[in-house]
Design an enzyme around this catalytic site. Structure first.
Site, PDB file in Angstrom:
ATOM      1  N   HIS A 167       9.229   1.320   6.573  1.00 12.17           N
ATOM      2  CA  HIS A 167       9.540   2.231   5.472  1.00 12.17           C
ATOM      3  C   HIS A 167       9.497   3.612   6.099  1.00 12.17           C
ATOM      4  O   HIS A 167       8.478   3.996   6.677  1.00 12.17           O
ATOM      5  CB  HIS A 167       8.525   2.114   4.335  1.00 12.17           C
ATOM      6  CG  HIS A 167       8.813   3.032   3.189  1.00 12.17           C
ATOM      7  ND1 HIS A 167       9.477   2.614   2.057  1.00 12.17           N
ATOM      8  CD2 HIS A 167       8.556   4.356   3.000  1.00 12.17           C
ATOM      9  CE1 HIS A 167       9.606   3.626   1.219  1.00 12.17           C
ATOM     10  NE2 HIS A 167       9.054   4.705   1.785  1.00 12.17           N
ATOM     11  N   HIS A 211       8.967   7.080   7.505  1.00 15.17           N
ATOM     12  CA  HIS A 211       7.881   8.035   7.364  1.00 15.17           C
ATOM     13  C   HIS A 211       7.866   8.971   8.564  1.00 15.17           C
ATOM     14  O   HIS A 211       8.345   8.633   9.645  1.00 15.17           O
ATOM     15  CB  HIS A 211       6.528   7.328   7.213  1.00 15.17           C
ATOM     16  CG  HIS A 211       6.207   6.365   8.312  1.00 15.17           C
ATOM     17  ND1 HIS A 211       6.829   5.127   8.442  1.00 15.17           N
ATOM     18  CD2 HIS A 211       5.345   6.438   9.355  1.00 15.17           C
ATOM     19  CE1 HIS A 211       6.351   4.493   9.497  1.00 15.17           C
ATOM     20  NE2 HIS A 211       5.465   5.273  10.082  1.00 15.17           N
ATOM     21  N   TYR A 244       5.476   0.069  10.484  1.00 16.56           N
ATOM     22  CA  TYR A 244       5.961  -0.569   9.261  1.00 16.56           C
ATOM     23  C   TYR A 244       7.337   0.014   8.929  1.00 16.56           C
ATOM     24  O   TYR A 244       7.636   1.174   9.258  1.00 16.56           O
ATOM     25  CB  TYR A 244       4.989  -0.373   8.089  1.00 16.56           C
ATOM     26  CG  TYR A 244       4.562   1.053   7.833  1.00 16.56           C
ATOM     27  CD1 TYR A 244       5.217   1.843   6.888  1.00 16.56           C
ATOM     28  CD2 TYR A 244       3.504   1.628   8.524  1.00 16.56           C
ATOM     29  CE1 TYR A 244       4.837   3.139   6.638  1.00 16.56           C
ATOM     30  CE2 TYR A 244       3.108   2.947   8.295  1.00 16.56           C
ATOM     31  CZ  TYR A 244       3.773   3.688   7.353  1.00 16.56           C
ATOM     32  OH  TYR A 244       3.402   4.994   7.118  1.00 16.56           O
ATOM     33  N   GLU A 275      -4.471   6.508  -4.152  1.00 16.21           N
ATOM     34  CA  GLU A 275      -4.637   7.713  -3.338  1.00 16.21           C
ATOM     35  C   GLU A 275      -4.027   8.962  -3.982  1.00 16.21           C
ATOM     36  O   GLU A 275      -3.670   9.923  -3.288  1.00 16.21           O
ATOM     37  CB  GLU A 275      -4.060   7.514  -1.928  1.00 16.21           C
ATOM     38  CG  GLU A 275      -4.660   6.331  -1.194  1.00 16.21           C
ATOM     39  CD  GLU A 275      -4.230   6.250   0.265  1.00 16.21           C
ATOM     40  OE1 GLU A 275      -4.190   7.301   0.942  1.00 16.21           O
ATOM     41  OE2 GLU A 275      -3.950   5.123   0.729  1.00 16.21           O
ATOM     42  N   TRP A 328       0.833  -1.208   0.000  1.00 20.13           N
ATOM     43  CA  TRP A 328       0.000   0.000   0.000  1.00 20.13           C
ATOM     44  C   TRP A 328       0.869   1.260   0.000  1.00 20.13           C
ATOM     45  O   TRP A 328       0.490   2.277  -0.597  1.00 20.13           O
ATOM     46  CB  TRP A 328      -0.938  -0.005   1.205  1.00 20.13           C
ATOM     47  CG  TRP A 328      -0.245   0.095   2.537  1.00 20.13           C
ATOM     48  CD1 TRP A 328       0.287  -0.924   3.271  1.00 20.13           C
ATOM     49  CD2 TRP A 328       0.014   1.292   3.275  1.00 20.13           C
ATOM     50  NE1 TRP A 328       0.853  -0.449   4.425  1.00 20.13           N
ATOM     51  CE2 TRP A 328       0.697   0.911   4.460  1.00 20.13           C
ATOM     52  CE3 TRP A 328      -0.278   2.639   3.066  1.00 20.13           C
ATOM     53  CZ2 TRP A 328       1.096   1.832   5.424  1.00 20.13           C
ATOM     54  CZ3 TRP A 328       0.125   3.560   4.026  1.00 20.13           C
ATOM     55  CH2 TRP A 328       0.800   3.150   5.192  1.00 20.13           C
TER      56      TRP A 328
END
Length: 312
Positions: A242, A244, A240, A153, A143
């Site tokens: 990744h 951010h 998660y 998105e 996602w």
């Protein structure tokens, strides 16, 4: 959700077929509840939360009341339940989030669970955490990659910078976009080489500064909120792997992810990187981190085995 899974239809009729099995957790102060059940024969988590009332619409809401049930009357104090007249143009009463199919990791994450403080030294990171991250199922980041690649998105993106040092800014799913005081955005970096803040080096300082300035400019232009009203922070451990950045209005009700231990201010990370040696591990890589960890987290047993969690 993997690409081979058929798209999920979200409608009042499909949600009516949801069969709840148990409550995972609930917070009465915010009207938030996570319920596990099945939808389209798939394990599903439904999150229901009352939306934040827009301050300028208080008078409109009170004029739109249909029925009152006064259950406490002791002047000067009164308490009542109220029902609103159903009108198509008024603000929604509920925000609903759906995770379908819900993995066992999702279920554990949103279940009420006992938490313990963990002391993660660089040695514990090498022995326990690094292997856990390396074994992290990359399909769970599908996602994220779909957003970064412009496949999902795209209409919600507030800012996009292309390239290996690029990133996108978009509203977080925790924000219903009705109240500025509850503003919550997420910044996703384009590079896949930064999995957690331990991977940050002085070479990433320009990227972090670029994120900070883009957030300040974008939030001011889009929502009229100044930089002095924003918290920019990074989680460790993150949900998660990744990299951010979370962007939250300073008046937002503090959630567990904003508390000391898990939330690390972006400005503090930049400062520590500026103080780090130009070569070799950064201070962030060498630092010991103390943070809460749920008993259902995938790291819990490994941390317990190496003594990173103490039980008095």
């Amino acid at each position: 959700m993997s690409s081979s899974t058929s798209p999920l239809e979200v409608s009042t009729s499909s949600l009516a077929s949801f069969t709840p099995t148990r409550i995972l957790s609930e917070t009465t102060s915010t009207g938030s509840i996570y319920v596990l059940g099945t939808l389209h024969d798939l394990p599903t988590i439904i999150h229901l939360q009352k939306t934040v009332l827009e301050s300028e619409k208080v008078g409109e809401v009170l004029r739109g009341l249909e029925r009152l049930n006064v259950f406490l009357e002791n002047q000067p104090y009164f308490s009542t339940h109220a029902w609103l007249k159903p009108t198509p143009d008024r603000s929604p009463d509920l925000q609903i989030k759906i995770i379908c199919p819900a993995s066992e990791t999702h279920i554990k994450k949103y279940s009420q669970q006992e938490r313990w403080m963990v002391v993660e030294t660089p040695e514990v990171y090498e022995r326990v955490v690094l292997g856990y991250i390396d074994g992290f199922d990359e399909s769970r980041l599908g996602w994220v990659y779909a957003i970064l690649d412009g496949k999902k998105e795209a209409d919600r993106i507030l800012y996009r910078k292309q390239g290996e040092d690029g990133f996108v800014i978009l509203p977080d799913l925790k924000w219903d976009q009705t109240s500025m005081n509850a503003l919550y955005l997420t910044v996703l970096v384009q590079t896949r080489s930064i999995r957690s803040l331990r991977d940050l080096t002085p070479s990433h300082i320009p990227l972090l500064n670029s994120i900070k300035q883009a957030v300040y400019t974008t939030v001011k232009e889009k929502f009229g909120v100044g930089s002095n009203k924003l918290r920019l922070f990074v989680h460790y451990q993150p949900s998660y792997y990744h990299f951010h950045v979370h962007v939250v209005h300073i008046e937002a009700e503090p959630a567990s992810g904003m508390l000391v231990g898990q939330a690390h201010m972006l400005d503090d990370l930049i400062t520590l990187l500026e103080l780090s040696p130009s070569s070799g591990p950064s201070i962030l890589a060498q630092k010991t981190y103390t943070y809460p960890l749920g008993a259902e987290h995938g790291l819990f047993e490994g941390m317990k085995a190496v003594g990173a969690i103490t039980f008095d």
